[in-house]
Write a protein that holds these residues in place. Structure first.
Motif, PDB file in Angstrom:
ATOM      1  N   GLN A  91       0.712  -1.114   0.275  1.00 34.72           N
ATOM      2  CA  GLN A  91       0.235  -0.070  -0.129  1.00 34.72           C
ATOM      3  C   GLN A  91       1.124   1.667   0.057  1.00 34.72           C
ATOM      4  N   ASN A  92       1.835   1.451   0.808  1.00 42.76           N
ATOM      5  CA  ASN A  92       2.959   2.632   0.932  1.00 42.76           C
ATOM      6  C   ASN A  92       3.927   2.944  -0.477  1.00 42.76           C
ATOM      7  N   TYR A  93       4.072   2.226  -1.153  1.00 42.97           N
ATOM      8  CA  TYR A  93       4.178   1.683  -2.691  1.00 42.97           C
ATOM      9  C   TYR A  93       3.314   2.538  -3.584  1.00 42.97           C
ATOM     10  N   SER A  94       4.417   3.296  -4.799  1.00 41.92           N
ATOM     11  CA  SER A  94       2.786   3.738  -5.896  1.00 41.92           C
ATOM     12  C   SER A  94       2.788   2.503  -7.187  1.00 41.92           C
ATOM     13  N   ALA A  95       1.687   2.750  -7.725  1.00 44.03           N
ATOM     14  CA  ALA A  95       1.157   1.802  -8.570  1.00 44.03           C
ATOM     15  C   ALA A  95       2.572   1.507  -9.533  1.00 44.03           C
ATOM     16  N   ILE A  96       3.491   1.974  -9.702  1.00 48.14           N
ATOM     17  CA  ILE A  96       4.873   1.917 -10.817  1.00 48.14           C
ATOM     18  C   ILE A  96       5.648   0.274  -9.501  1.00 48.14           C
ATOM     19  N   GLU A 118       5.583  -0.470 -17.257  1.00 47.74           N
ATOM     20  CA  GLU A 118       4.707   0.775 -17.700  1.00 47.74           C
ATOM     21  C   GLU A 118       2.970   0.096 -18.861  1.00 47.74           C
ATOM     22  N   ALA A 119       3.921  -1.039 -19.608  1.00 45.23           N
ATOM     23  CA  ALA A 119       3.071  -1.570 -20.399  1.00 45.23           C
ATOM     24  C   ALA A 119       1.853  -2.172 -19.075  1.00 45.23           C
ATOM     25  N   GLY A 125      -5.087   0.003 -16.705  1.00 49.90           N
ATOM     26  CA  GLY A 125      -5.920   1.331 -17.475  1.00 49.90           C
ATOM     27  C   GLY A 125      -5.045   2.445 -16.213  1.00 49.90           C
ATOM     28  N   LEU A 126      -4.095   2.030 -16.000  1.00 52.61           N
ATOM     29  CA  LEU A 126      -3.581   2.643 -15.081  1.00 52.61           C
ATOM     30  C   LEU A 126      -2.286   3.749 -15.764  1.00 52.61           C
ATOM     31  N   SER A 127      -2.078   3.970 -16.472  1.00 50.12           N
ATOM     32  CA  SER A 127      -1.322   4.825 -16.698  1.00 50.12           C
ATOM     33  C   SER A 127      -1.036   5.520 -16.390  1.00 50.12           C
ATOM     34  N   ASP A 128      -2.294   6.818 -16.364  1.00 49.21           N
ATOM     35  CA  ASP A 128      -1.855   7.898 -15.617  1.00 49.21           C
ATOM     36  C   ASP A 128      -1.415   8.435 -13.828  1.00 49.21           C
ATOM     37  N   ALA A 129      -2.106   7.163 -12.902  1.00 48.91           N
ATOM     38  CA  ALA A 129      -2.109   6.729 -11.605  1.00 48.91           C
ATOM     39  C   ALA A 129      -0.615   6.034 -11.320  1.00 48.91           C
ATOM     40  N   MET A 141      -9.523  -0.150  -8.852  1.00 47.31           N
ATOM     41  CA  MET A 141      -8.209   0.836  -9.329  1.00 47.31           C
ATOM     42  C   MET A 141      -6.924  -0.420  -8.899  1.00 47.31           C
ATOM     43  N   LYS A 142      -7.269  -0.726  -7.054  1.00 47.36           N
ATOM     44  CA  LYS A 142      -6.144  -1.966  -6.949  1.00 47.36           C
ATOM     45  C   LYS A 142      -6.770  -3.505  -7.301  1.00 47.36           C
ATOM     46  N   ARG A 143      -8.079  -3.885  -7.754  1.00 45.73           N
ATOM     47  CA  ARG A 143      -7.883  -4.829  -8.510  1.00 45.73           C
ATOM     48  C   ARG A 143      -7.464  -4.931  -9.196  1.00 45.73           C
TER      49      ARG A 143
END
Lengths: 313, 245
Positions: A91-96, A118-119, A125-129, A141-143
């Motif tokens: 949870q403390n990490y960013s998505a990437i 990135e791919a 569908g989370l490129s912007d986040a 988004m978490k799913r």
């Protein structure tokens, strides 16, 4: 191809998986259905190697040209992508950061790692986040991030354990389209779900588990035939004209015909394939029809019929 | 490579929890200050040859470093808490490498915390760590090694966070107490005999010796004791991880 032969697993006196055999072919979208406690997750854990089976074998066969035989454990681990039912990331990490960490476990480094992460985010569908911390994400988004973490290393076999539980319709739709896209890319997918319409729309082959056993397996059509002892056609008439029901009942395969106000229902034996004769009879009697419908059982009907309607703990 | 990956992962996750890090730094300084003030008169009356602030500046620093074993235990259980355990289990990595990574990452963070507490204590509380502070810092780093191996090994052996933390909650205060963390160990008697079994006692003796007469008499014993214990604990942890794979 994944060959599961006579696999069993018990926890104390409870037989979680009882002598299960399955074959999952390359490129197949295999649905594993079953009520809570049916043994699906135990079977998945044995397929992924997280749990050792008491008996039987799970083999991953290399379908590549010129190769044959079962793959070794390390090669199998490299080809599996797991999307667990629980959200499995930090949870403390960013998505990437999350996606990069899990992809790096498969040996990806540097530019290849960044591109793969990135791919995977774009796929989900989370490129912007990508730079947002995961804890700030919505449930949907978490799913999707959960899926991105499981596929970033481009696995040949993707195991999705109830990936659409508790999310909004938009995210669910995106996930279902993503799963279809994975199948189009030739990935072998094992998909467990409680949502019958998902399995109905996605899966090419389905196995229904209950009490540790596979109680039915096959294509949807084959499963539906299991509970079907008759097929019916209903003609909705425009006017309450008199109908010669006897003429319908004399048609090959027809077991019963009845008229209920404007609804003419004709029941036939399974596999009678007499729709042409029925419509010809309708025309012969000069009946004006506004609608024709055939009754076919849904996957949910099959599921409930095979596993029972009583509540499970 | 996987070990370094996990060590970096561990450090990064700890940096994302600044509250915990602040607690591990500010907490010991506050306790040293309180104890140092509260026992000033008693130490003066007892003619110990050093002030209460000086004594607790060393012994409560080593206590803080030893409590870093909780961070090490957390490093192992964080995968379970974040449900990432299944993903790691499916990945083509060795459990031993992951365990060593958690150990390495925890060691670096505990050692860094110890050195920061030491530096801040020296500046703000005027605690003397001797003419060779690098040797005291080395002792802190080796004690961090011991704390990290204790936390990781208990986590791996017990497998359950409550059980591992329960044992840590018993062991850490006990070893700190018999090691002279809260009170001066008398020159004879039961506590004196028991104190021989606490690695903390040897580190405290070595650090106090470096700060005051600076003979370096106990440094070798403290380093040997801690390194041997750490090696033994990590051997158990690695063996257990290897068997679990």
């Amino acid at each position: 191809m994944i060959e599961i032969r006579n696999v069993s697993k018990s926890f104390g006196p409870t037989m979680a998986v009882d002598n299960v055999s399955l074959t999952i072919r390359d490129g197949e979208l295999f649905g594993l259905l079953g009520p809570n406690g049916a043994g699906k997750s135990t079977l998945i854990n044995m397929i992924t190697g997280l749990l050792a089976q008491d008996g039987g074998s799970v083999s991953f066969m290399d379908g590549a040209a010129g190769k044959a035989g079962a793959l070794d454990a390390k090669a199998v681990k490299r080809m599996i992508g797991l999307v667990p039912q629980d959200l499995a990331f930090y949870q403390n990490y960013s998505a990437i950061e999350n996606v990069k960490f899990f992809a790096s476990l498969y040996g990806l480094r540097g530019k290849a790692l960044t591109e793969a992460a990135e791919a995977a985010l774009a796929f989900a569908g989370l490129s912007d986040a990508g730079k947002k911390p995961a804890k700030a994400f919505s449930g949907g988004m978490k799913r999707r991030l959960n899926i991105a973490c499981g596929i970033a290393h481009d696995p040949r076999v993707v195991i999705l354990d109830e990936p659409t539980v508790g999310i909004d319709p938009q995210s669910r739709n995106h996930i279902l389209r993503s799963v279809e896209e994975l199948r189009r890319r030739g990935r072998t997918i094992i998909y467990t779900t409680h949502y019958m319409e998902e399995a109905e729309n996605l899966c090419t082959e389905i196995a229904i588990m209950d009490k540790g056993k596979i109680i039915a397996q096959g294509s949807q059509e084959r499963l539906k035939l299991l509970i079907k002892d008759s097929s019916g056609v209903t003609f909705t008439l425009k006017r309450p004209d008199p109908v010669d029901l006897g003429a319908f009942e004399r048609i090959r395969g027809v077991t019963k015909a009845k008229l209920d106000e404007l609804r003419l229902s004709v029941t036939s034996e399974v596999g009678a394939t007499n729709l042409n004769e029925l419509t010809a009879e309708v025309n012969r009697q000069g009946l004006i029809v506004t609608d024709i419908s055939t009754d076919s059982p849904s996957l949910e009907t099959v599921f409930l019929s095979l596993t029972g309607r009583s509540l499970r703990d | 490579m996987v070990t370094l990956l996990f060590a970096r992962h561990q450090l990064r996750l700890q940096l994302r929890s600044p509250g915990i890090l602040a607690l591990f730094v500010v907490g010991p300084l506050f306790i040293i200050f309180v104890f140092g003030q509260a026992f000033t008169a008693i130490f003066a009356a007892g003619n110990q040859g050093f002030s209460a602030m000086q004594y607790f500046g060393v012994t409560l620093l080593t206590m803080a470093v030893f409590q870093g074993s909780f961070l090490a235990s957390w490093a192992v259980f964080k995968e379970k808490r974040s449900n990432a355990e299944a993903r790691l289990g499916v990945a083509p990595i060795g459990r031993v490498s992951a365990t060593l990574g958690a150990f390495l990452g925890s060691w670096l963070s505990i050692a860094a915390i110890g050195c920061v507490v030491m530096a801040l204590g020296s500046v703000f509380l005027s605690i003397d760590y001797g003419d060779r502070p690098w040797l005291s810092a080395l002792l802190v780093c080796v004690e961090a090694l011991l704390a990290s191996s204790l936390g990781v090994s208990l986590a791996v052996v017990f497998g359950q966070e409550r059980a591992a933390n329960g044992v840590l909650n018993a062991i850490v205060p006990l070893l700190v107490f018999i090691g002279g963390g809260y009170t001066i160990i008398p020159d004879s008697g039961l506590l004196h005999e028991l104190s021989r079994f606490s690695p903390i006692r040897w580190i405290n003796l070595a650090m106090l010796d470096l700060a005051l007469p600076d003979t370096g008499e106990y440094v070798a014993a403290a380093l040997s004791f801690s390194l041997a214990a750490s090696a033994a604990l990590m051997s158990i942890a690695c063996l257990r991880s290897w068997r679990k794979r």
